[in-house]
Design a protein around this motif. Sequence first.
Motif, PDB file in Angstrom:
ATOM      1  N   HIS A  80       0.850  -1.199   0.000  1.00  0.00           N
ATOM      2  CA  HIS A  80       0.000   0.000   0.000  1.00  0.00           C
ATOM      3  C   HIS A  80       0.889   1.255   0.000  1.00  0.00           C
ATOM      4  O   HIS A  80       0.662   2.190  -0.776  1.00  0.00           O
ATOM      5  CB  HIS A  80      -0.905  -0.034   1.239  1.00  0.00           C
ATOM      6  N   LEU A  81       1.909   1.246   0.869  1.00  0.00           N
ATOM      7  CA  LEU A  81       2.776   2.435   0.972  1.00  0.00           C
ATOM      8  C   LEU A  81       3.587   2.630  -0.310  1.00  0.00           C
ATOM      9  O   LEU A  81       3.810   3.758  -0.757  1.00  0.00           O
ATOM     10  CB  LEU A  81       3.694   2.316   2.195  1.00  0.00           C
ATOM     11  N   GLU A  82       4.021   1.516  -0.899  1.00  0.00           N
ATOM     12  CA  GLU A  82       4.788   1.592  -2.152  1.00  0.00           C
ATOM     13  C   GLU A  82       3.926   2.220  -3.256  1.00  0.00           C
ATOM     14  O   GLU A  82       4.413   3.006  -4.073  1.00  0.00           O
ATOM     15  CB  GLU A  82       5.241   0.173  -2.546  1.00  0.00           C
ATOM     16  N   HIS A  83       2.639   1.857  -3.240  1.00  0.00           N
ATOM     17  CA  HIS A  83       1.721   2.378  -4.250  1.00  0.00           C
ATOM     18  C   HIS A  83       1.439   3.868  -4.014  1.00  0.00           C
ATOM     19  O   HIS A  83       1.484   4.684  -4.948  1.00  0.00           O
ATOM     20  CB  HIS A  83       0.432   1.549  -4.171  1.00  0.00           C
ATOM     21  N   ARG A  84       1.181   4.205  -2.747  1.00  0.00           N
ATOM     22  CA  ARG A  84       0.821   5.592  -2.416  1.00  0.00           C
ATOM     23  C   ARG A  84       2.025   6.540  -2.439  1.00  0.00           C
ATOM     24  O   ARG A  84       1.897   7.725  -2.715  1.00  0.00           O
ATOM     25  CB  ARG A  84       0.245   5.638  -0.988  1.00  0.00           C
ATOM     26  N   HIS A  85       3.187   6.010  -2.041  1.00  0.00           N
ATOM     27  CA  HIS A  85       4.396   6.845  -1.910  1.00  0.00           C
ATOM     28  C   HIS A  85       5.538   6.126  -2.632  1.00  0.00           C
ATOM     29  O   HIS A  85       6.382   5.489  -2.002  1.00  0.00           O
ATOM     30  CB  HIS A  85       4.751   7.044  -0.429  1.00  0.00           C
ATOM     31  N   PRO A  86       5.546   6.208  -3.978  1.00  0.00           N
ATOM     32  CA  PRO A  86       6.480   5.374  -4.757  1.00  0.00           C
ATOM     33  C   PRO A  86       7.961   5.681  -4.498  1.00  0.00           C
ATOM     34  O   PRO A  86       8.797   4.806  -4.745  1.00  0.00           O
ATOM     35  CB  PRO A  86       6.123   5.688  -6.207  1.00  0.00           C
ATOM     36  N   LEU A  87       8.278   6.872  -3.985  1.00  0.00           N
ATOM     37  CA  LEU A  87       9.701   7.220  -3.818  1.00  0.00           C
ATOM     38  C   LEU A  87      10.063   7.454  -2.352  1.00  0.00           C
ATOM     39  O   LEU A  87       9.274   8.073  -1.637  1.00  0.00           O
ATOM     40  CB  LEU A  87      10.034   8.485  -4.623  1.00  0.00           C
TER      41      LEU A  87
END
Length: 239
Positions: A68-75
């Motif tokens: 979820h975090l990777e999707h919402r905050h890719p960098l």
Amino acid sequence: MQLYQFRHSAFCEKVRLVLAAKGLDTSVVEVTPGLGQLALFRLSGQRQVPVLVDGTEVIADSTAIAMHLEHRHPLPALLPADPALRARVLLLEDWADTALASGCRLALLQAAAADPVLRSALLPDATPAPLRQLVGGLPSAWLGGMGEALGGMVAGPGCRQLQTNLEQLALLTAAQPFLVGDQLSLADLAVAAQLSLLRFPESCGAPLAGRGVSGVADNPLLEPLFSWRDRLVAPLARA
Ligand SMILES: N[C@@H](CCC(=O)N[C@@H](CS)C(=O)NCC(=O)O)C(=O)O
């Protein structure tokens, strides 16, 4: 965002490391085992930590939270764009969350049966002081049966496998800064989180920091592995 956690859970440590790597802030809700898990069940439909509340979304499971975090905050990306590297990261993460996690948990249980400081420090924050003293003060001989039973398992094939795997990880991390490719990834964070059960990192504070499972935390062959873990998490702890 709010993170529902048990402070000393390796899966919660994994989520804290992912959040720190991405420079994200959350408030933390310490869940009381038992009663607190009823409220968690009402919130998330299941009783395990970690659970992340992000706006209207409620996400359980450390891997689902990381995705979820990777999707919402890719960098910065914790999953490589290259499909083969990404597959390696996800395989290693799954190994860390399953085989490594159960080996580490068993080794810690055995160590806590033998070490009064360790077992009272691992109790939840909400534990009343008299109960904490009682648990810490239980004679090790009284826990001998439990220690021996666990000792049997820890000395068994599962433990030898853990020891072998840790030695392999030590060789790998002595040779390269990251487990996959040339950047920090979810694989590094998942492995580092489980290692926190074997030798507690500085972020645990006294009396746990530096303490751990004897025969593992103080094994010179594994020193490169714990040094790697400490180097990896130090900038995240400061973030
Ligand atoms: N696969 C889950 C495992 C989570 C897990 O095992 N949580 C433990 C704490 S380390 C828990 O909540 N145990 C309490 C219970 O099962 O009632 C994840 O990756 O988040």
